[in-house]
Design a protein around this motif. Structure first.
Motif, mmCIF file in Angstrom:
data_model
loop_
_atom_site.group_PDB
_atom_site.id
_atom_site.type_symbol
_atom_site.label_atom_id
_atom_site.label_comp_id
_atom_site.label_asym_id
_atom_site.label_seq_id
_atom_site.Cartn_x
_atom_site.Cartn_y
_atom_site.Cartn_z
ATOM 1 N N TRP A 25 0.848 -1.202 0.000
ATOM 2 C CA TRP A 25 0.000 0.000 0.000
ATOM 3 C C TRP A 25 0.873 1.238 0.000
ATOM 4 N N PRO A 26 0.523 2.272 -0.766
ATOM 5 C CA PRO A 26 -0.642 2.351 -1.642
ATOM 6 C C PRO A 26 -0.348 1.832 -3.040
ATOM 7 N N ASP A 29 -2.115 3.939 -8.509
ATOM 8 C CA ASP A 29 -3.178 4.907 -8.788
ATOM 9 C C ASP A 29 -3.623 5.624 -7.523
ATOM 10 N N THR A 30 -3.618 4.918 -6.383
ATOM 11 C CA THR A 30 -3.949 5.548 -5.107
ATOM 12 C C THR A 30 -2.889 6.571 -4.725
ATOM 13 N N LEU A 34 -3.417 10.546 -3.939
ATOM 14 C CA LEU A 34 -3.016 11.146 -2.664
ATOM 15 C C LEU A 34 -2.019 12.281 -2.880
ATOM 16 N N GLU A 48 -5.954 4.029 5.931
ATOM 17 C CA GLU A 48 -5.432 2.738 5.470
ATOM 18 C C GLU A 48 -3.916 2.628 5.606
#
Length: 261
Positions: A25-26, A29-30, A34, A48
């Protein structure tokens, strides 16, 4: 603290567990989302970022540190135009002495790397040891951390406990602003810009660009509990110059920048 350490040791190192979690994570695309939000708003929510076991361990350590180590602050600061500080604090050196989960996670290279990827630049350990950490507890009607900026660029805030938003305690921000300690012009910034307001639930985290984001907590409208843990990091530019002025209210309730009520 020994009972918490025993729980952690039975399940493995929280630092290693965090590193394993952040290896997944991440997603790319996340991360892009962000990073864009952080550049635009100076703020992103990051619940998360950690798993529930680490969340619980940090909560337990924060509550143990508050028990017997908190110091009340009720004051106003000249360097932020007389804005208030009404809360109890646990100072950075007290937290560091425990050498517990908080200090271990703060020094996690993987955590710093992920936050740096969101920030778009590397994070460095805070050069002022009295600003590495801070625990605050707001609990009385009117308690607030009034409008202010940070001396260093980045903060990860753990929402250990928070009341419902109709009681207050939300975060308000004005990004892309500058702190002049001799002429903070806070009211002018508030007149000239939109104010973003963010609500939270217990267990949330957020990442804040503190040096260029004017921010405060909305005062509590009744007696209630809001507890946060603040971890602070520096940008490269922060390493060249020490903070100016004696306004270190969390360290000294009689700091010279205090304004009498």
């Amino acid at each position: 603290m020994s009972s918490l350490l025993n729980v952690a040791n039975q399940a493995g190192s929280p630092e290693n567990e965090l590193a394993q979690h952040l290896a997944q994570w991440p997603a790319p695309d996340t991360l892009a989302l962000l990073r864009n939000r952080f550049r635009r708003d100076g703020f992103v929510q990051l619940r998360e970022l950690i798993n529930d076991r680490i969340r619980d361990l940090i909560r337990g350590e924060v509550l143990e540190l508050l028990d017997g180590n908190s110091e009340r602050r009720d004051l106003y600061l000249q360097t932020t135009g007389g804005t208030p500080r009404h809360m109890s604090v646990v100072r950075s050196e007290t937290i560091a002495k425990t050498n517990g989960f908080i200090t271990g996670l703060y020094r996690s290279e993987r955590l710093r790397s992920v936050l740096g990827a969101i920030a778009g630049e590397p994070l460095h350990g805070c050069p002022s040891e009295d600003e590495e950490f801070l625990i605050t507890r707001q609990e009385r009607k009117g308690d607030t951390h009034g409008w202010h900026w940070g001396d260093f660029s980045f903060a990860l805030i753990w929402i250990v406990e928070t009341p419902p938003i109709d009681v207050g305690g939300m975060l308000q921000c004005v990004p892309h602003t500058a702190w002049d300690k001799q002429d903070p012009r806070i009211h002018q910034y508030l007149c000239d810009n939109n104010i973003a307001t963010y609500g939270f639930t217990t267990g949330d985290l957020y990442f804040l660009r503190t040096d260029t984001t004017l921010h405060r907590t909305v005062p509590l409208s009744q007696d209630a509990v809001r507890i946060i843990l603040n971890m602070t990091w520096a940008a490269a530019k922060d390493l060249a110059a020490a903070p100016q002025g004696d306004d270190r209210w969390w360290e000294d309730a009689a700091a010279k920048a205090n304004v009498t009520d």
